[in-house]
Design an enzyme around this catalytic site. Structure first.
Site: not given
Length: 165
Positions: A71, A73, A76, A103-104, A142
């Protein structure tokens, strides 16, 4: 590219739409459920399976990604991020979908089936799947810190205070 999908009842219509859209656009969708509407279903059952499949395939050298839908996110995304090796980004705009990859180096994207139009959510997924990781040193550093923490449970050291601060 193989794309693993999992959701709950609130994401069922979008998951079914994305399964067809992915096939039409040359992806190989793998549906981890649910396969029918049940308002009392539990998203972890399906999202953990989708995320786990992504982690296993990436560990084996495949370039798989995942999409988890609910609904909002949020749940999840939390479920997917419990799987070792998964970095799941919640996309709520085109920019967040792109930044999750740039970036991630996120390998799963979460979207909220009740938060946006079908067209917008499809676009978020489209952008996420097509965008590469930037490879920038600061972003990789990171990610490496998170990966080390995930493996050891040891917190990264605090930075030292610069003399001029």
């Amino acid at each position: 590219m193989r794309v693993h999908l999992g959701c709950d009842h609130a994401g069922l219509d979008l998951k079914d739409h994305l399964t067809a859209w992915l096939t039409e656009h040359g992806y190989e969708p793998v549906d981890h459920g649910p396969f029918w509407y049940d308002a009392d279903d539990d998203y972890p059952v399906f999202c953990l399976r989708a995320a786990s499949a992504v982690a296993q395939e990436r560990a084996a050298g495949q370039d798989s990604l995942g999409v988890v839908i609910g609904g909002s996110g949020n749940g999840e995304q939390i479920a997917a991020n419990k799987v070792a090796g998964i970095r799941c980004a919640l996309a709520w705009s085109e920019e967040t979908a792109l930044l999750g990859r740039q970036h991630n180096d996120a390998n799963v994207v979460a979207v909220g089936g009740r938060m946006h139009s079908l067209e917008d959510m499809t676009r978020f997924v489209e952008l996420f799947l097509a965008e590469p990781f930037s490879g920038a040193e600061r972003h990789q550093r990171r990610i490496d810190e998170l990966t080390a923490y995930e493996a050891s449970g040891d917190l990264p050291p605090l930075p030292e205070r610069p003399a001029d601060a």
